[in-house]
Design an enzyme around this catalytic site. Sequence first.
Site, PDB file in Angstrom:
ATOM      1  N   SER A 223      -4.087   1.825  -5.584  1.00  0.00           N
ATOM      2  CA  SER A 223      -2.928   1.491  -6.057  1.00  0.00           C
ATOM      3  C   SER A 223      -2.219   3.290  -4.990  1.00  0.00           C
ATOM      4  CB  SER A 223      -2.632   1.382  -7.186  1.00  0.00           C
ATOM      5  OG  SER A 223      -1.413   0.749  -7.070  1.00  0.00           O
ATOM      6  N   GLU A 349      -1.691  -9.732  -4.376  1.00  0.00           N
ATOM      7  CA  GLU A 349      -0.796  -7.903  -5.282  1.00  0.00           C
ATOM      8  C   GLU A 349       0.422  -8.201  -5.292  1.00  0.00           C
ATOM      9  OE1 GLU A 349      -2.395  -5.426  -4.986  1.00  0.00           O
ATOM     10  OE2 GLU A 349      -4.468  -5.178  -3.363  1.00  0.00           O
ATOM     11  N   HIS A 459      -3.029  -7.220  -9.324  1.00  0.00           N
ATOM     12  CA  HIS A 459      -3.009  -5.580  -8.408  1.00  0.00           C
ATOM     13  C   HIS A 459      -3.776  -4.724  -9.915  1.00  0.00           C
ATOM     14  CE1 HIS A 459      -2.182  -2.173  -6.618  1.00  0.00           C
ATOM     15  NE2 HIS A 459      -1.424  -1.061  -7.197  1.00  0.00           N
TER      16      HIS A 459
END
Length: 538
Positions: A223, A349, A459
């Site tokens: 991330s 995501e 995510h």
Amino acid sequence: MHFNALFVVVFAAVSNAVVLDSAKVIGTSTGRITKYLGIPYAKPPTGDRRLRLPEPNNPYFGVLDATVYGPACPQHGPKLGFPIPAAVGSDVLDLFVNTTTKYIAEGDEDCLTINVEVPSEATSSSRFPVLVWIYGGGFAAGNTRMYNGGPIVERSIDLGEPVVYVSMNYRVNAFGFLSSKEIRDAKVGNLGLHDQREALRWVQKYIASFGGDPQKVTIWGESGGAMSVSLHMLTNGGDTNGLFHGAFMQSGAPMPVGDHSVGQKAYDTIVTGAGCTGAPDTLSCLRKVSYGAFKAAVAHTPHTFSYQSLILPYLPRVDGVFLTDHPQQLVKNGSVADVPFVSGGCDDEGTMFALSTLNVTTSKEFKEYIKTLWLPKASRYHLNRIMKLYPDDVEQGSPYDTGSLNALSPQFKRFASFKGDAMLQGPRRYFLQQRAGKQNTWSYNTKRLKWLPFLGSFHLSDLLYTYSGGELQDYLIHFVNSLDPNRGDAAQWPKYTPSSPNLLTFKDDLAGRPTLTKDTFRSKAIELLTQLLLENPV
């Protein structure tokens, strides 16, 4: 650091100690792993050092107790910006909280510490490859205490490919990524990235003492950490200065962010909240206010789970020093480190970030949101194209391949698809398309957890397969050792090339091997969105 003459006597013969400069560093050993935790790698960024570039430590001396993690840097939170709907369910809520809000921790400004975890057999002559972890958290939160590198080191020993694991705390939110005209003029933007760079310089200077090889360093992140890794590849004209030799990115690539002006509103809010309005030099004033006053002012600015979601005030931005241009423009211009890299992610995501816009329920409101926050300069034609390519059809939304299920709100799956592509899938694909064939590249996509209501292959979920074990962990360890994820009897992972954009795809069939697919999903939608955001970064 804790210096005590008594330690010198007590620990004089302890085997889990290394020497740095004139200091003996005392760690802890458990089984086959020895850990050295909470070692300061820069001077405390407190007082007048607040909102300044990191300064390297003076030489170490005496005895350093490295048996506990250092404090997290000040975090932005701790509350989510929206209520979790009851429909999400307790199991999903528990997983969501455990993988997102755990980023929030009590922090301290004196936080620039580094951790080293090694095979207990390591000596100063071992020269094991080094894996440097950079945590995520939306550049607003995160800390090293959350991540136990021990299982990775253990697995590397089992594979006969021992590695040294390193992690560092770096400044986040306004402490590390404040941006404004004042910040740019003072050349103190992107401080969190400068912290990371200082930690990498520390690795070059000291890692050999722990058994690591400074010539075999791979930087790895997820991330915001993966985005950070990519920006280290872009800064300095792509010259790594020998700080790293490979990169592994999970759910993050050079993103479509613009200059300091986007952060001006947050800067002004903090100036007002800290009582610095009217000061002749507001930046100097922010350095003088108390830690509590500064942190309280930061709390009134948006964060990852506020309504604007990914349009964050504390993203890395063009500062003229670390980033001389928009990241994707630097990629386009070829300002990229020539090192092998992996860049992959999760199929869904955007689901996590779509939770912040559940109150947007109509197609008209969706369009207004996109125009106002994401593409204010887009033409009517292009906005209408976006609306068609991200249609008002739950069966085409994310979590993908779940039909009419998971429609938490009328626009939820549509938002999840758009946001995931705009900030994560699109930038990953663009980076790979620009670099494939010019350097060794690999990519993956995980479709695991599709059964998870509303979140799907969300995510962060790929971290389950690197920190907790599995094929992706093994591929990571192989990459750190040879700059190639392939080795042994694992499913072969072909390179990502212009003619064959391969994705190693992980599915819910845990008994089966990963399969190969092509990186062509939503091609027209992602291509247009990438083009528009390249021209109009957020």
